[in-house]
Enzyme design. Structure first.
Site, PDB file in Angstrom:
ATOM      1  N   TYR A 151      41.934  -3.287 -40.152  1.00 15.49           N
ATOM      2  CA  TYR A 151      41.482  -4.611 -39.861  1.00 15.49           C
ATOM      3  C   TYR A 151      40.840  -4.706 -38.455  1.00 15.49           C
ATOM      4  O   TYR A 151      39.593  -5.146 -38.421  1.00 15.49           O
ATOM      5  CB  TYR A 151      42.477  -5.880 -39.739  1.00 15.49           C
ATOM      6  CG  TYR A 151      42.143  -7.198 -39.095  1.00 15.49           C
ATOM      7  CD1 TYR A 151      41.311  -8.029 -40.100  1.00 15.49           C
ATOM      8  CD2 TYR A 151      42.385  -7.512 -37.962  1.00 15.49           C
ATOM      9  CE1 TYR A 151      40.948  -9.231 -39.642  1.00 15.49           C
ATOM     10  CE2 TYR A 151      42.064  -8.724 -37.591  1.00 15.49           C
ATOM     11  CZ  TYR A 151      41.192  -9.614 -38.195  1.00 15.49           C
ATOM     12  OH  TYR A 151      40.718 -10.760 -37.858  1.00 15.49           O
ATOM     13  N   ALA A 153      39.502  -2.150 -36.865  1.00 19.07           N
ATOM     14  CA  ALA A 153      38.617  -1.330 -36.957  1.00 19.07           C
ATOM     15  C   ALA A 153      37.431  -2.146 -37.380  1.00 19.07           C
ATOM     16  O   ALA A 153      36.124  -1.627 -36.877  1.00 19.07           O
ATOM     17  CB  ALA A 153      38.840  -0.065 -37.821  1.00 19.07           C
ATOM     18  N   SER A 154      37.470  -2.822 -38.468  1.00 20.68           N
ATOM     19  CA  SER A 154      36.394  -3.513 -39.187  1.00 20.68           C
ATOM     20  C   SER A 154      35.803  -4.458 -38.168  1.00 20.68           C
ATOM     21  O   SER A 154      34.791  -4.545 -38.226  1.00 20.68           O
ATOM     22  CB  SER A 154      36.877  -4.368 -40.490  1.00 20.68           C
ATOM     23  OG  SER A 154      37.765  -5.272 -40.153  1.00 20.68           O
ATOM     24  N   LYS A 155      36.691  -5.092 -37.355  1.00 23.45           N
ATOM     25  CA  LYS A 155      36.167  -6.336 -36.488  1.00 23.45           C
ATOM     26  C   LYS A 155      35.501  -5.549 -35.302  1.00 23.45           C
ATOM     27  O   LYS A 155      34.505  -6.210 -34.735  1.00 23.45           O
ATOM     28  CB  LYS A 155      37.433  -7.008 -36.012  1.00 23.45           C
ATOM     29  CG  LYS A 155      37.986  -8.105 -37.197  1.00 23.45           C
ATOM     30  CD  LYS A 155      36.672  -8.883 -37.531  1.00 23.45           C
ATOM     31  CE  LYS A 155      37.343  -9.968 -38.741  1.00 23.45           C
ATOM     32  NZ  LYS A 155      36.355 -10.915 -38.953  1.00 23.45           N
ATOM     33  N   ILE A 184      45.375 -21.310 -35.784  1.00 20.38           N
ATOM     34  CA  ILE A 184      46.211 -21.791 -37.122  1.00 20.38           C
ATOM     35  C   ILE A 184      46.932 -20.512 -37.215  1.00 20.38           C
ATOM     36  O   ILE A 184      46.502 -19.451 -37.841  1.00 20.38           O
ATOM     37  CB  ILE A 184      45.091 -22.033 -38.262  1.00 20.38           C
ATOM     38  CG1 ILE A 184      44.192 -23.078 -38.040  1.00 20.38           C
ATOM     39  CG2 ILE A 184      46.100 -22.496 -39.169  1.00 20.38           C
ATOM     40  CD1 ILE A 184      42.959 -23.390 -38.959  1.00 20.38           C
TER      41      ILE A 184
END
Length: 241
Positions: A151, A153-155, A184
């Site tokens: 996650y 790495a993707s961002k 949230i």
């Protein structure tokens, strides 16, 4: 009326962004994968404000569906003023348990979809006087978080894509990012986890979807000289060690 495309517009942050843009005068093209009911709710509220609103469904992790969505959007909306790449997936998995399938789906939805959707919609963006692209990144893109390797790495890739496109698509197209902190609590966060996170947020509360939506509206309406920036919306959490 100007037109805004918002991906992942049926729930949480995407829903709030779409509603905020409708309230300040944008017609809406709303993308969803499964959250059709939420997007239809947004569309109904937008129409009550006198805007047009259309819901489009596609799995952004499937290249064929992404390409079909892009083609449909170009045909229906020859001019697009704002593109908000909000859709994303988030999951907690130990590094040794991240399979190639999990990795590729994470990258496909969180990084490749914004890349190729922006690319496909460039003609419609360039057909407007002051187009804006907003990518939803994450403060975790610049700070390591255990059990979220694929996650984060993707961002991180999306953060750099934001800066790269701001340079390459200038001077006409502005490209910015918004990096939420905890906005949230996820449904699987227990009370102890929530308290531990709150203790690390100087403002003493988690963010709301509306906190993020206000920044999108600001970038769209009040900030014509801001491009290539990634704005943290995190209650100062990322400002401390």
């Amino acid at each position: 009326m100007p037109t805004a495309v918002v991906t992942g517009a049926g729930i949480r942050i995407g829903k709030a962004i779409a509603l905020a843009l409708a309230e300040v005068g944008y017609d809406l093209a709303l993308h969803v994968n499964r959250s059709t009911e939420g997007a239809e709710e947004v569309a109904g509220k937008a129409r009550a404000l006198g805007r047009t609103a259309t819901v489009y469904r596609a799995d952004l992790g499937t290249p064929r569906e992404l390409e079909s969505l892009a083609t449909t959007l170009r045909e229906a909306h020859p001019t697009i003023d704002v593109l908000v790449n909000n859709a994303g997936i988030f999951e907690r998995v130990a590094f040794e348990n991240i399979t190639r399938e999990r990795y590729h789906r994470m990258m496909g939805i969180n990084l490749e979809a914004p890349f190729f959707l922006t690319q496909a919609l460039l003609p419609a963006l360039r057909a407007t006087p002051s187009p804006l692209v907003v990518n939803l990144t994450d403060i975790g893109a610049e700070r390591a978080v255990s059990h979220y390797a694929h996650y984060t790495a993707s961002k991180a890739g999306l953060l750099m894509l934001t800066r790269a496109l701001a340079v390459e698509l200038a001077p006409q197209v502005r490209v910015n990012g918004i990096s939420p902190g905890t906005v949230i609590f996820p449904e699987d966060f227990d009370e102890a986890t929530q308290k531990a996170i709150l203790a690390r947020i100087p403002l003493g509360r988690v963010g709301t979807a509306e906190d993020v939506a206000r920044v999108v509206v600001f970038l769209a309406r009040e900030a014509p000289y801001i491009s290539g920036q990634v704005i943290a919306v995190d209650g100062a959490r990322s400002a401390q060690l």
